[in-house]
Design a protein around this motif. Sequence first.
Motif, PDB file in Angstrom:
ATOM      1  N   PHE A 103     -12.142 -62.424  -8.740  1.00  0.00           N
ATOM      2  CA  PHE A 103     -11.522 -63.239  -9.782  1.00  0.00           C
ATOM      3  C   PHE A 103     -12.290 -63.152 -11.099  1.00  0.00           C
ATOM      4  CE2 PHE A 103      -7.835 -65.161  -8.208  1.00  0.00           C
ATOM      5  CZ  PHE A 103      -7.996 -65.493  -6.877  1.00  0.00           C
ATOM      6  N   TRP A 104     -13.587 -62.899 -11.016  1.00  0.00           N
ATOM      7  CA  TRP A 104     -14.376 -62.763 -12.251  1.00  0.00           C
ATOM      8  C   TRP A 104     -14.061 -61.471 -12.970  1.00  0.00           C
ATOM      9  CZ3 TRP A 104     -17.594 -58.581 -13.034  1.00  0.00           C
ATOM     10  CH2 TRP A 104     -17.841 -57.785 -11.920  1.00  0.00           C
ATOM     11  N   LEU A 105     -13.488 -60.526 -12.252  1.00  0.00           N
ATOM     12  CA  LEU A 105     -13.282 -59.190 -12.791  1.00  0.00           C
ATOM     13  C   LEU A 105     -11.917 -59.011 -13.431  1.00  0.00           C
ATOM     14  CD1 LEU A 105     -14.235 -56.235 -13.006  1.00  0.00           C
ATOM     15  CD2 LEU A 105     -13.414 -55.900 -10.675  1.00  0.00           C
ATOM     16  N   ILE A 106     -10.896 -59.636 -12.855  1.00  0.00           N
ATOM     17  CA  ILE A 106      -9.540 -59.387 -13.311  1.00  0.00           C
ATOM     18  C   ILE A 106      -9.256 -60.114 -14.625  1.00  0.00           C
ATOM     19  CG2 ILE A 106      -8.687 -59.077 -10.967  1.00  0.00           C
ATOM     20  CD1 ILE A 106      -7.484 -61.878 -11.126  1.00  0.00           C
ATOM     21  N   ASN A 107      -8.233 -59.647 -15.289  1.00  0.00           N
ATOM     22  CA  ASN A 107      -7.697 -60.338 -16.458  1.00  0.00           C
ATOM     23  C   ASN A 107      -6.747 -61.412 -15.932  1.00  0.00           C
ATOM     24  OD1 ASN A 107      -6.085 -61.141 -18.655  1.00  0.00           O
ATOM     25  ND2 ASN A 107      -6.427 -59.191 -19.690  1.00  0.00           N
ATOM     26  N   ARG A 108      -7.204 -62.652 -15.883  1.00  0.00           N
ATOM     27  CA  ARG A 108      -6.447 -63.700 -15.196  1.00  0.00           C
ATOM     28  C   ARG A 108      -5.110 -63.977 -15.887  1.00  0.00           C
ATOM     29  NH1 ARG A 108     -11.336 -68.016 -13.886  1.00  0.00           N
ATOM     30  NH2 ARG A 108     -12.684 -66.510 -12.807  1.00  0.00           N
ATOM     31  N   ARG A 109      -5.108 -63.976 -17.192  1.00  0.00           N
ATOM     32  CA  ARG A 109      -3.853 -64.220 -17.906  1.00  0.00           C
ATOM     33  C   ARG A 109      -2.842 -63.121 -17.598  1.00  0.00           C
ATOM     34  NH1 ARG A 109      -1.875 -62.587 -22.879  1.00  0.00           N
ATOM     35  NH2 ARG A 109      -0.408 -64.017 -23.888  1.00  0.00           N
ATOM     36  N   TYR A 110      -3.322 -61.878 -17.592  1.00  0.00           N
ATOM     37  CA  TYR A 110      -2.452 -60.742 -17.298  1.00  0.00           C
ATOM     38  C   TYR A 110      -1.933 -60.818 -15.866  1.00  0.00           C
ATOM     39  CZ  TYR A 110      -1.157 -55.805 -16.734  1.00  0.00           C
ATOM     40  OH  TYR A 110      -0.491 -54.647 -16.479  1.00  0.00           O
ATOM     41  N   GLU A 111      -2.817 -61.196 -14.931  1.00  0.00           N
ATOM     42  CA  GLU A 111      -2.423 -61.300 -13.526  1.00  0.00           C
ATOM     43  C   GLU A 111      -1.396 -62.410 -13.327  1.00  0.00           C
ATOM     44  OE1 GLU A 111      -2.903 -59.644  -9.684  1.00  0.00           O
ATOM     45  OE2 GLU A 111      -3.832 -59.064 -11.588  1.00  0.00           O
ATOM     46  N   LEU A 112      -1.592 -63.536 -14.012  1.00  0.00           N
ATOM     47  CA  LEU A 112      -0.659 -64.655 -13.890  1.00  0.00           C
ATOM     48  C   LEU A 112       0.710 -64.282 -14.450  1.00  0.00           C
ATOM     49  CD1 LEU A 112      -0.120 -67.612 -13.166  1.00  0.00           C
ATOM     50  CD2 LEU A 112      -0.962 -68.253 -15.434  1.00  0.00           C
ATOM     51  N   LEU A 113       0.728 -63.625 -15.616  1.00  0.00           N
ATOM     52  CA  LEU A 113       1.997 -63.193 -16.201  1.00  0.00           C
ATOM     53  C   LEU A 113       2.701 -62.196 -15.287  1.00  0.00           C
ATOM     54  CD1 LEU A 113       1.073 -62.749 -19.981  1.00  0.00           C
ATOM     55  CD2 LEU A 113       2.555 -64.491 -18.976  1.00  0.00           C
ATOM     56  N   SER A 114       1.933 -61.309 -14.666  1.00  0.00           N
ATOM     57  CA  SER A 114       2.527 -60.351 -13.736  1.00  0.00           C
ATOM     58  C   SER A 114       3.184 -61.064 -12.573  1.00  0.00           C
ATOM     59  CB  SER A 114       1.454 -59.389 -13.218  1.00  0.00           C
ATOM     60  OG  SER A 114       0.875 -58.651 -14.267  1.00  0.00           O
TER      61      SER A 114
END
Length: 335
Positions: free
Chosen positions: A103-114
């Motif tokens: 979770f520290w690595l991913i782009n959380r906003r991008y993952e949530l939008l996906s």
Amino acid sequence: MRFFLLNLLLALGLFCLNALLGAIQYRHRGDLFAYGKFSFDPKPEQQFSGNFFQKTVNPAIYTALLCALFQRAGWDTLCRSLWLTVPLYWMLRALYIAAKNRFWLINRRYELLSAVFSLLLGEGVFFGALMPLMEAGESVFISAQDLRNAVWFAILAYIAKAAWDVCRGAFEEGRLYSQEVRSQAIRRRYDVFSRRYGASLRSLVDGCCPAEHRSRRGELVCLLYAVMIYEDHNRPPLFRAAERLWMALHPGKEMTLGIMQVKTRRPIPDTESIRLAAEKLVPVYLEHLRSHPLWHALRDYNSGADYVQEVTAIYNELLQLLSYDELAQSPAPGP
């Protein structure tokens, strides 16, 4: 419960399929489910979040294909439960990311939008297109005639793409605008401008260049010609005539005029624009002789995004061309 477990297995299949496609697409030989390479170097733009298309569109396509397959097999009840597949896919993805401590690595906003787009698309396709067809007793899959038409469309599209791939090489920038073509264009414009403005331009450089910097005269000549060629390329004579007309209709308005596109509030001929440009460029160039004088002079003259890069390319070409021309004519350095 039975259908929940079946959908869970189907979601796991989608998860593995997306992982395999991502590994193939990104040529990633490490973690199969990373979907893309991670690098601490900010230059690569890939992120762990992977490909947006894979995560948003693939689940909807996967669900539609499963629905058509199961309907053909007569498993209508299972078909009606396939709305669970996409949410379960995202549940598995979240669990996997948590298990790998990513979770520290991913782009959380991008993952949530996906996830949001994928769920909206997947559930929209299921409840908006697949379920109405099943309720009406119609086949989810296309008919044999429609399939035939689709196959031929695919064949024609493949032929068109293959033809484009074959022909694309002829349209590559390197072939349309090779270095030789660019060099010739620069030299042709230099020939025209040197005949028209050469004597006055050299005189201006002599007047702006102190005796201790006379050895830099050739560089300054190249600088002025480079700016002239680039500005003339962007503002050819017809456009400059229109600018002068506009100035005549709006007296006192500040505009960039002349072949060198200098700022002024009055109409000026090209020769005066060269003089004003020389008075602006030469001092800045000489002021920064110890640290990137060309960059400083051009940046001060025009702060456009590509201006320095474009004019520098012309300058470098002229520097080679004029090594036996303008540079040879440079007077000996003063005492």
